[in-house]
Design a protein around this motif. Structure first.
Motif, PDB file in Angstrom:
ATOM      1  N   TYR A 324       0.971  -1.163   0.233  1.00 25.33           N
ATOM      2  CA  TYR A 324       0.064   0.068   0.119  1.00 25.33           C
ATOM      3  C   TYR A 324       0.804   1.181   0.021  1.00 25.33           C
ATOM      4  CZ  TYR A 324      -4.271  -2.964   1.059  1.00 25.33           C
ATOM      5  OH  TYR A 324      -5.142  -3.838   0.951  1.00 25.33           O
ATOM      6  N   THR A 327       2.240   1.629  -3.592  1.00 21.91           N
ATOM      7  CA  THR A 327       1.487   2.337  -4.227  1.00 21.91           C
ATOM      8  C   THR A 327       1.084   4.013  -4.072  1.00 21.91           C
ATOM      9  OG1 THR A 327       0.091   0.273  -4.345  1.00 21.91           O
ATOM     10  CG2 THR A 327      -1.119   2.170  -5.141  1.00 21.91           C
ATOM     11  N   ILE A 328       1.051   4.256  -2.645  1.00 26.84           N
ATOM     12  CA  ILE A 328       0.598   5.671  -2.336  1.00 26.84           C
ATOM     13  C   ILE A 328       2.059   6.191  -2.942  1.00 26.84           C
ATOM     14  CG2 ILE A 328       0.353   7.226  -0.259  1.00 26.84           C
ATOM     15  CD1 ILE A 328      -1.081   4.763   0.908  1.00 26.84           C
ATOM     16  N   LYS A 329       2.970   6.010  -2.431  1.00 23.71           N
ATOM     17  CA  LYS A 329       4.323   6.660  -2.837  1.00 23.71           C
ATOM     18  C   LYS A 329       4.590   7.014  -4.137  1.00 23.71           C
ATOM     19  CE  LYS A 329       8.425   4.659  -3.253  1.00 23.71           C
ATOM     20  NZ  LYS A 329       8.726   5.349  -4.520  1.00 23.71           N
ATOM     21  N   ASN A 330       4.018   6.075  -5.031  1.00 21.87           N
ATOM     22  CA  ASN A 330       4.099   6.301  -6.630  1.00 21.87           C
ATOM     23  C   ASN A 330       2.919   7.192  -6.876  1.00 21.87           C
ATOM     24  OD1 ASN A 330       6.009   4.324  -6.900  1.00 21.87           O
ATOM     25  ND2 ASN A 330       4.312   2.678  -7.361  1.00 21.87           N
ATOM     26  N   LYS A 331       1.917   7.137  -6.358  1.00 19.11           N
ATOM     27  CA  LYS A 331       0.860   8.161  -6.883  1.00 19.11           C
ATOM     28  C   LYS A 331       1.136   9.380  -6.326  1.00 19.11           C
ATOM     29  CE  LYS A 331      -3.261   5.000  -6.680  1.00 19.11           C
ATOM     30  NZ  LYS A 331      -4.581   4.701  -6.352  1.00 19.11           N
ATOM     31  N   LEU A 332       1.701   9.702  -5.051  1.00 11.03           N
ATOM     32  CA  LEU A 332       2.195  10.914  -4.530  1.00 11.03           C
ATOM     33  C   LEU A 332       3.284  11.518  -5.575  1.00 11.03           C
ATOM     34  CD1 LEU A 332       2.370  10.539  -0.798  1.00 11.03           C
ATOM     35  CD2 LEU A 332       1.040  11.970  -2.215  1.00 11.03           C
ATOM     36  N   GLU A 333       4.114  10.532  -6.038  1.00  3.60           N
ATOM     37  CA  GLU A 333       5.178  11.033  -6.825  1.00  3.60           C
ATOM     38  C   GLU A 333       4.630  11.775  -8.170  1.00  3.60           C
ATOM     39  OE1 GLU A 333       8.092   7.890  -7.506  1.00  3.60           O
ATOM     40  OE2 GLU A 333       9.158   8.613  -5.695  1.00  3.60           O
ATOM     41  N   ASN A 334       3.425  11.048  -8.668  1.00  2.00           N
ATOM     42  CA  ASN A 334       2.951  11.484  -9.820  1.00  2.00           C
ATOM     43  C   ASN A 334       2.089  12.760  -9.664  1.00  2.00           C
ATOM     44  OD1 ASN A 334       3.583   9.178 -11.459  1.00  2.00           O
ATOM     45  ND2 ASN A 334       1.960   8.035 -10.797  1.00  2.00           N
ATOM     46  N   TYR A 335       1.476  13.008  -8.605  1.00  2.00           N
ATOM     47  CA  TYR A 335       0.881  14.147  -8.133  1.00  2.00           C
ATOM     48  C   TYR A 335       1.663  15.215  -7.778  1.00  2.00           C
ATOM     49  CZ  TYR A 335      -3.583  11.163  -7.594  1.00  2.00           C
ATOM     50  OH  TYR A 335      -4.387  10.104  -7.665  1.00  2.00           O
TER      51      TYR A 335
END
Length: 746
Positions: A324, A327-335
């Protein structure tokens, strides 16, 4: 007005500088001593943790795959590349002393993990306590004997310890801890043997021991997979129920030690901690000059059948939470990437609007000034025209006066550049002259272009008092190239070898390519040839004119050597004549790029060659592994190439030893005149398979043919093609052909 412009540029610079967030970022080199699930776990933990802290750590992991000499070369390469810190897991206890001393001399901190080195030239150590692991498993062994779990039937309990190689610190420490407890017990018969730390070797030792009629009650191996290997040998002989098997690692997953304890294969294991995130935290504390402990010991515990279910449950929960978090880290990097882009666009828009308003202010002010001085229009117009004519004449004369000596310089320089006898320092001075003459030529071209702009302005604005002109600053913006080429095994980046005697050129190429590839360097053809044979890179970029051995001879020897013949070679040179290019291709070059070159063109050419090699590898693999169906036509087409001869020699060696169940890759490499690393890289490049996978595939194809064309039993066929047990043969056969051998025989 000049003051206003200067003030405006200063304000814009300050605004744009304020928009850029400053982050500390470090280059971290990691040297792994071997592969395996435990090391893959710690690698993933370190890579996941590199963005979790205030300072970022860019991780570059290399693996020597149990080759101590290769590990020394890899560490020296990381030191020469200028990493900020080294993380090292030594393969052996003593061989790294010169490399660690070299790192200390260059003020590069060194963090040892998992294993220690004889040298004291390290900054910090972090890892599990191997002595304590041995002691705890010894105490667990004693508790099983006391509680009656071990039933020796009227004799002393027999305890067997299979150690790893004693030249490695974990094996030595685990043995010292286990032995210190067990040897105190006079009611126990204890002995130990040394293995090469593979399940195959432990399987062999166990089977030989039990077949001799000897007995054993507890077997302690220094890793879970080794203990499983010993268990399989006992199970084949029907004696596994009376023996307790112990291991170390306690990894989660289907084949991990935790599941083996749960399924009753192992009676116990010791969770040897990874904690890659703690390694990265220690590294950043060192680099940020924060307090840290020089020796950090990570404690752990023994897993037994009584607590294994709870441990698996908590471990699975942690893994799920980590997934989790990833996944959160990857989404945060995209954001955050999108946010930073939007913020940059916003700031640039604000600055652009400010500059437009400022320009509008100046235009209005200029119009008012023109109206106030309208009565001086005629006189000013004549003066402006006269000034423009003088400027035009000046630029015309200046450009011609500059072009004439520049031509007389560039001509002889070109002749000198093509003289192969100029080498060494004279060649370096000549290169400096060429670079500066090219800059001077660019300046002269700008003067001529500026004169043409002035002529056009005079023709268009002849009736006006003044014309507004602007000078455009041309900035060459080089976009970073994103390499989409992924190796089939995804174990590491494609390796590129740069061979060039110019240190600045090597540094420039490394800057272009290091983001997408693992780059190694050599300063001449002779050292480049040696490095190519040792590391077997995926592609070579070489200069032509070099000392010791020039690029043409280097390329020719690369293509004639069976170890390196498959490697694409790009010749990067200033020699632009067609005859010189033909000479390069006759010596085996795959591409010929003329200096000065476009960086994007070079990167695209590298990418295309690597992609073409992958496609060729797939076709070559399909032909090579189907040994029973190669057509005579295909054989004739390839028989004269070094790669063809290598594959034929490899198949002959495999056919010669196909019935040997203990055949090792080292044996094949020795027969072919290659090291284990050279054999792996060569076979992987040509077929897309590792040597082990290729060997298994050829064995299964041979077995398939025997099933169809012989009266041998399935057991006889399995031994004939080199499988140790018929059950393992059936399992591999089912995985390869999706049917069991009995189905084919029917």
């Amino acid at each position: 007005m000049k003051k206003y412009i200067i003030y405006s540029l200063i304000i814009a610079t300050i605004v744009l500088s304020a928009c850029t967030a400053k982050h500390k970022s470090y280059e971290i080199g990691v040297s792994q001593c071997s592969s395996g699930e435990w090391r893959e776990k710690i690698n993933n933990e370190m890579l996941s943790a590199q963005h979790l802290y205030d300072s970022e750590a860019k991780i570059n992991i290399v693996n020597c795959y149990n080759d101590p000499k290769l590990q020394v070369r890899q560490i020296d390469s990381l030191i020469d590349a200028g990493v900020d810190l080294l993380i090292v897991s030594p393969y052996e206890y003593t061989q790294l002393e010169p490399s660690l001393a070299k790192a200390k001399k260059k003020n590069i901190p060194v963090v040892l993990f998992d294993r220690k080195s004889k040298s004291n030239n390290y900054t910090a150590y972090i890892g599990g306590d191997n002595v304590e692991a041995g002691r705890k498993l010894a105490n667990y062994t004693l508790s099983m004997i006391r509680d009656g779990d071990v039933k020796p039937e009227g004799r002393k309990p027999i305890v067997w310890e299979m150690t790893g190689p004693m030249t490695m610190s974990p094996a030595k420490d685990r043995h010292d801890g286990f032995c210190s407890v067990i040897k105190k017990q006079t009611n126990i018969d204890y002995f130990n043997t040394e293995s090469d730390w593979t399940p195959e070797d432990c399987y062999r030792q166990m089977k030989t021991y039990l077949q001799s009629g000897k007995q054993v009650d507890v077997v302690f191996c220094h890793s879970d997979i080794d203990a499983v290997g010993a268990f399989k040998a006992a199970k084949e002989l029907g004696k596994e129920k009376n023996i307790k098997f112990l291991g170390i690692d306690g990894l989660p997953g289907k084949d991990g030690g935790l599941e083996q304890v749960k399924n009753g294969v192992l009676t116990g294991t010791y969770i040897y901690p990874t904690h890659g995130e703690e390694i990265i935290q220690l590294v950043l504390n060192i680099l940020d000059c924060k307090p840290y402990e020089r020796n950090t010991t990570i404690q752990s515990f023994v897993v037994t059948p009584q607590n294994v279910n709870d441990i698996i449950m908590s471990t699975n929960l942690i893994i799920k939470q980590n997934n989790y978090l990833v996944t959160i880290k990857n989404k945060l990097e995209n954001y955050l990437g999108l946010y930073n882009l939007q913020r940059s666009v916003l700031y640039i828009s604000i600055v652009a609007i400010f500059l437009l308003l400022l320009a509008l202010f100046f235009i209005i002010k200029a119009i008012k000034a023109i109206k106030r001085s309208n009565h001086k229009y005629r006189k000013a117009s004549d003066k402006m025209r006269e000034l423009n004519e003088e400027q035009t004449l000046f630029y015309t004369n200046a450009s011609h006066q500059l072009k004439t000596p520049l031509t007389l310089i560039t001509g002889p320089l070109k002749v000198l550049s093509e003289n192969n006898d100029i080498k060494g320092t004279d060649r370096d001075l000549l290169n400096i002259l060429n670079r500066n003459v090219a800059q001077l030529d660019g300046l002269v071209s700008n003067v001529i272009n500026f004169r043409k702009e002035v002529d056009a302005a005079i023709a268009d604005d002849n009736a006006q008092l003044a014309s507004s002109g602007g000078q455009q600053n041309r900035d060459d913006i080089q976009e970073g190239h994103t390499n989409l080429l992924l190796r089939a095994d995804c174990e590491e980046l494609s390796t590129l070898l740069i061979v060039d005697d110019n240190a600045d050129m090597r540094k420039y190429l490394r800057t272009l390519l290091a983001q997408s590839y693992y780059v190694i360097e050599a300063s001449d053809g002779q050292s480049g040839l040696q490095l190519a044979r040792e590391s077997v890179p995926d592609l070579i970029v070489s200069d032509v004119m070099m000392p010791v051995m020039d690029g043409l001879q280097f390329c020719k020897q690369i293509k004639e050597d069976c170890i390196t013949s498959h490697i694409p070679v790009i010749m990067l040179t200033a020699r632009s004549a067609e005859s010189q290019q033909i000479e390069g291709f006759e010596h085996g070059a795959d591409a010929y790029i003329i200096k000065p070159f476009n960086a994007q063109f070079l990167i695209s050419r590298i990418n295309n060659l690597l992609q073409s090699r992958i496609q060729l590898r797939k076709l070559f693999s399909e032909k090579e592994v189907k040994t029973e169906t190669i057509t005579q036509e295909a054989h004739i087409e390839q028989e004269s190439t070094p790669d063809r001869r290598f594959m034929d020699a490899l198949k002959d060696a495999i056919d010669k030893h196909i019935s040997d169940a203990h055949l090792k890759m080292d044996d094949l490499g020795e027969e072919l005149g290659m090291s284990r690393v050279q054999l792996y890289r060569k076979v992987k490049a040509l077929t897309g398979l590792s040597p082990v996978e290729l060997l298994r595939k050829i064995r299964l194809q041979k077995a398939y043919s025997l099933l169809l064309n012989s009266d041998m039993t399935i057991s006889e066929i399995s031994y004939k093609v080199g499988f140790g047990t018929p059950s393992y043969f059936s399992s591999c056969f089912k995985k390869q052909y999706d049917v069991y051998p009995t189905d084919v025989r029917k």
